[in-house]
Write a protein that holds these residues in place. Structure first.
Motif, PDB file in Angstrom:
ATOM      1  N   VAL A 364       0.712  -1.145  -0.086  1.00  0.00           N
ATOM      2  CA  VAL A 364       0.201   0.167   0.094  1.00  0.00           C
ATOM      3  C   VAL A 364       0.759   1.289  -0.065  1.00  0.00           C
ATOM      4  O   VAL A 364       0.420   2.242  -0.569  1.00  0.00           O
ATOM      5  CB  VAL A 364      -1.004   0.043   1.259  1.00  0.00           C
ATOM      6  N   LEU A 365       1.959   1.142   0.370  1.00  0.00           N
ATOM      7  CA  LEU A 365       3.129   2.236   0.291  1.00  0.00           C
ATOM      8  C   LEU A 365       3.461   2.644  -1.022  1.00  0.00           C
ATOM      9  O   LEU A 365       3.991   3.793  -1.181  1.00  0.00           O
ATOM     10  CB  LEU A 365       4.229   2.172   1.342  1.00  0.00           C
ATOM     11  N   ASP A 367       1.494   1.515  -3.927  1.00  0.00           N
ATOM     12  CA  ASP A 367       0.401   1.572  -4.514  1.00  0.00           C
ATOM     13  C   ASP A 367      -0.922   2.209  -3.647  1.00  0.00           C
ATOM     14  O   ASP A 367      -1.328   1.594  -2.894  1.00  0.00           O
ATOM     15  CB  ASP A 367      -0.150   0.229  -5.285  1.00  0.00           C
ATOM     16  N   ARG A 368      -1.211   3.476  -3.722  1.00  0.00           N
ATOM     17  CA  ARG A 368      -1.843   4.003  -2.499  1.00  0.00           C
ATOM     18  C   ARG A 368      -3.454   3.618  -2.931  1.00  0.00           C
ATOM     19  O   ARG A 368      -4.124   3.947  -2.116  1.00  0.00           O
ATOM     20  CB  ARG A 368      -1.719   5.311  -2.493  1.00  0.00           C
ATOM     21  N   THR A 369      -3.663   3.159  -4.073  1.00  0.00           N
ATOM     22  CA  THR A 369      -5.112   2.891  -4.418  1.00  0.00           C
ATOM     23  C   THR A 369      -5.322   1.391  -4.006  1.00  0.00           C
ATOM     24  O   THR A 369      -6.504   0.980  -4.078  1.00  0.00           O
ATOM     25  CB  THR A 369      -5.430   2.669  -6.032  1.00  0.00           C
ATOM     26  N   THR A 391      -7.456   1.099   9.348  1.00  0.00           N
ATOM     27  CA  THR A 391      -6.689   2.069   8.903  1.00  0.00           C
ATOM     28  C   THR A 391      -6.873   3.243   9.927  1.00  0.00           C
ATOM     29  O   THR A 391      -7.667   3.226  10.604  1.00  0.00           O
ATOM     30  CB  THR A 391      -6.829   2.835   7.423  1.00  0.00           C
ATOM     31  N   PRO A 404      -2.169  12.659   1.654  1.00  0.00           N
ATOM     32  CA  PRO A 404      -3.257  12.139   2.604  1.00  0.00           C
ATOM     33  C   PRO A 404      -4.702  12.637   2.208  1.00  0.00           C
ATOM     34  O   PRO A 404      -5.656  11.771   2.307  1.00  0.00           O
ATOM     35  CB  PRO A 404      -2.758  12.406   3.806  1.00  0.00           C
ATOM     36  N   THR A 407      -5.955  10.674  -0.770  1.00  0.00           N
ATOM     37  CA  THR A 407      -5.970   9.278  -0.467  1.00  0.00           C
ATOM     38  C   THR A 407      -7.305   8.960   0.496  1.00  0.00           C
ATOM     39  O   THR A 407      -8.108   8.197   0.074  1.00  0.00           O
ATOM     40  CB  THR A 407      -5.002   8.841   0.403  1.00  0.00           C
ATOM     41  N   HIS A 411     -10.877   7.081  -0.203  1.00  0.00           N
ATOM     42  CA  HIS A 411     -11.457   6.067   0.546  1.00  0.00           C
ATOM     43  C   HIS A 411     -12.890   6.420   0.972  1.00  0.00           C
ATOM     44  O   HIS A 411     -13.908   5.489   0.862  1.00  0.00           O
ATOM     45  CB  HIS A 411     -10.541   6.058   2.059  1.00  0.00           C
TER      46      HIS A 411
END
Length: 709
Positions: A364-365, A367-369, A391, A404, A407, A411
């Motif tokens: 996840v670090l 690929d933030r998706t 999370t 952030p 991101t 979400h």
């Protein structure tokens, strides 16, 4: 003057347009805090200061008495010495003031003299139609309306939100407030109840049920002072769809007067409260943290449709912790559907393992998706009722805060569009930072439950509340005819007193049509042998005497008697043990073997009334203390559910090749026993069946004891 509608009075108490602080003084920290709170947190109405010396207090003019105030007052906040409280109420009532918070202590909590003073205050308040919160309480914080007559400092920010908090503790109120603020859980109302001399916990629950700003009610209870009123208020909350979460402290056993029945050793006050809360749909928690965390989850997520949880995390270790805690909470983490596995395999890195709980890995670090895309897939799984997403909100702003923000905004959109509820849980119970709070506010990201430990507990509680509410509403809609009770059997118990030993208790049960083992009460060796001949050997011979509760304590039970000589010898031994007792005799019964022995007992709790305990019976009842409780009335469905909660429930399923118990037959008999107990009137103290023998579909009462007040 005179009576006042309680609900209207409580509404007015919590929503004043003008307030007088009586006993205001620069020397009093209570006074300074209360005045500062009202000024700092948005109260827009006039605040009058009352001090018999007049002058300036907190930089503002003070008035000598309530009668000399320049305008009307909706609420008087009273901080005067204990003997002056009643005169203040008299003067306020004469001035037309109907609502009071009494901070002053020294009343019922301080002994007999204080109790007398409190009784005088209560008598006058009722006569005058006053609404009084306290005495010996800090006041309240109506965060929804910005009204804060509260005697301790309220640190900013005062977060407004959907959780109403009612505490039977003044000292803990500020801690609860600070913790809720730290976890970004907004409050509608927080109130410290004090001595509850007039306004009670059920009164405030009723207010919060009607309050549109409140979605969840959180209670800290030292005692339930009026069970009937509490039950009425809790049922209103359940019907309205507003969960009640309670931390109830204090553990004790029932009074020793019930110890003659084994059931009295199983049904303690605390256990009965737990059974009552279950019946009323009240979620019981173990700590202050769980109280607020669970309330926060229920307020944000609402009902959860079932216990099947799909878990999405970026951590393998967290996955294992979640799996352990889910099992503790009765949550199911089912395998993903084949279509879900296939879709996840396409998006996860090749070194990831596709399973529930799902560890999407530290990728996840890069690929933030990834976390969000995995959430989409899991949320679409047909075998999942809800999703737990692990999370945390960011604690510190990075050099580029937009990253952030983007991101968490993505979400938030995914969670809002999810076909199933998504509960976001943080790794640990840490404070939400100012930056984390700003991310949440600006992106619309949902509430983050604090920590795996408390988060999984809260999810379990939410699932149980949701299922319990559905059952309660369905039960009300489907209510049928009550279990029939033989009126002749009830009439036969008229005027009963003391302890009814087995021969009388069994006759009562048999007369009500319940399956009781055949028996004969005999008064001689020849009669004992004749009865044994009729039943067929082997037989059991038991002592029988007026008021004899536990036959085995005096050596009054003989088992496996295989012939006349054994019966005669047993009779002589038992009669010797009964020497000097009134009504001495013996019971002869056919001996039963096989099956499982249960206990079914009803005991009258002094607060909550008749309570059913079911558990393993015979010699196991005191050794294992394995029981499940239900408040009466119960039906067969309630009993069957209780049986399923026993640690020894596997014995009923046919463990190690034994015959499975017909649980419908067992539940039907126990429900009829409970109905009989409920029909016997207020003099019934306890009715115990131990053992209740269950062998497949055969259910038979082998021993019984009834105690009357």
């Amino acid at each position: 003057m005179g009576s006042r509608d309680p609900r209207a009075g409580v509404r007015a108490l919590f929503n004043p347009g003008s307030i007088a602080l009586v006993g205001a003084s620069d020397k009093s920290g209570w006074s300074a805090s209360t005045f500062g709170n009202l000024r700092a947190h948005g109260f827009g109405g006039p605040v009058h200061l009352v001090n018999p010396r007049g002058g300036l207090v907190h930089g503002h003019p003070a008035h000598p008495s309530l009668a000399e105030l320049p305008g009307p007052v909706d609420l008087a906040y009273v901080m005067v010495p204990t003997p002056a409280v009643l005169p203040v109420l008299r003067g306020g009532a004469a001035a037309g003031i109907r609502n009071y918070v009494v901070l002053t202590a020294g009343f019922g909590e301080a002994g007999e003299d204080g109790a007398r003073l409190e009784a005088e205050v209560v008598a006058f308040a009722r006569e005058a139609g006053l609404t009084v919160l306290g005495p010996n309480g800090n006041g309240y914080i109506n965060a929804a309306a910005g009204i804060t007559p509260y005697g301790l400092p309220i640190p900013p920010p005062l977060l407004r939100g959907p959780v109403g908090v009612v505490l039977q503790s003044g000292a803990l109120a500020s801690s609860v407030l600070a913790f809720s603020q730290a976890r970004n859980i907004g409050l509608s109302l927080l109130t410290s109840m004090g001595n509850e001399s007039l306004v009670t916990v059920p009164d405030v629950i009723d207010y919060l049920v009607d309050d549109p700003a409140t979605r969840v009610i959180a209670l800290f209870l030292e005692s339930v002072r009026d069970p009937d009123a509490f039950a009425r208020a809790a049922r209103r909350a359940l019907e309205a769809g507003k969960p009640v979460v309670a931390l109830k402290i204090g553990r004790s056993r029932l009074a020793s007067r019930t110890a003659r029945a084994h059931t009295g050793a199983l049904v303690g006050d605390d256990a009965v409260v737990g059974a009552a809360f279950r019946r009323l749909g009240v979620v019981r928690v173990r700590s202050l943290e769980d109280l607020i965390v669970t309330a926060g989850l229920l307020a944000s997520a609402g009902p959860l449709p079932g216990p099947r949880i799909g878990v999405v995390t970026p951590s393998g270790g967290a996955s294992e912790i979640i799996a352990d805690r889910a099992e503790d909470e009765g949550l199911d983490l089912p395998p993903f559907a084949p279509s879900t596995v296939e879709a996840l395999a396409e998006i996860l890195p090749p070194f990831a393992t596709v399973q529930n709980p799902l560890d999407v890995t530290g990728y996840v670090l890069i690929d933030r998706t990834l976390l969000g895309r995995a959430l989409d897939v899991v949320a679409a799984d047909p075998g999942i009722d809800a999703v737990m997403l692990l999370t945390d909100l960011p604690r510190f702003a990075p050099p580029d805060p937009s990253v952030p923000m983007a991101t968490f905004a993505a979400h938030a959109r995914r969670i809002a569009a999810s076909p199933r509820p998504v509960v976001v849980v943080g790794n640990t119970l840490t404070d939400v930072s100012e930056f984390g709070r700003s991310v949440q506010e600006r992106t619309g990201f949902p509430h983050v439950v604090g920590g795996i430990e408390h988060g999984v507990h809260a999810i379990g509680a939410a699932v149980r509340w949701s299922a319990g509410r559905e059952r309660a509403l369905a039960r009300r809609a489907e209510a049928g005819e009550p279990v029939a009770v033989d009126g002749a059997a009830v009439d036969g118990a008229a005027g009963a007193t003391g302890v009814w030993a087995e021969h009388r208790a069994a006759a009562l049960l048999a007369g009500a049509g319940l399956p009781v083992v055949p028996s004969a009460l005999v008064d001689g060796e020849d009669a004992a042998v004749a009865a044994a001949d009729r039943f067929g050997y082997p037989v059991v011979l038991k002592a029988a005497a007026d008021g004899l509760a536990h036959k085995s304590d005096i050596g009054g039970v003989r088992l496996g008697l295989a012939g006349p000589d054994a019966v005669r010898a047993a009779y002589r031994e038992v009669m010797a043990a009964l020497a000097g007792r009134d009504g001495a005799g013996a019971l002869v019964q056919p001996q039963r073997s096989g099956g499982v022995e249960l206990l079914a007992g009803i005991v009258r709790d002094p607060a909550w009334g008749l309570t059913l305990a079911v558990g393993l019976g015979g010699v196991w009842v005191e050794a294992l203390r394995d029981s499940a409780l239900r408040l009466l009335p119960v039906d067969a469905r309630d009993v069957r559910e209780a049986l399923g909660e026993l640690r020894g429930a596997a014995l009923l399923d046919g463990a190690r090749g034994t015959k499975p118990a017909d649980l419908d037959a067992v539940a039907g008999v126990v429900a009829r026993v409970a109905a009989l107990a409920a029909s016997l009137g207020d003099r019934l103290e306890s009715l115990e069946i131990n053992p209740l023998r269950v062998d497949g579909a055969e259910v038979e009462i082998l021993d019984a004891l009834v105690t009357w007040t």
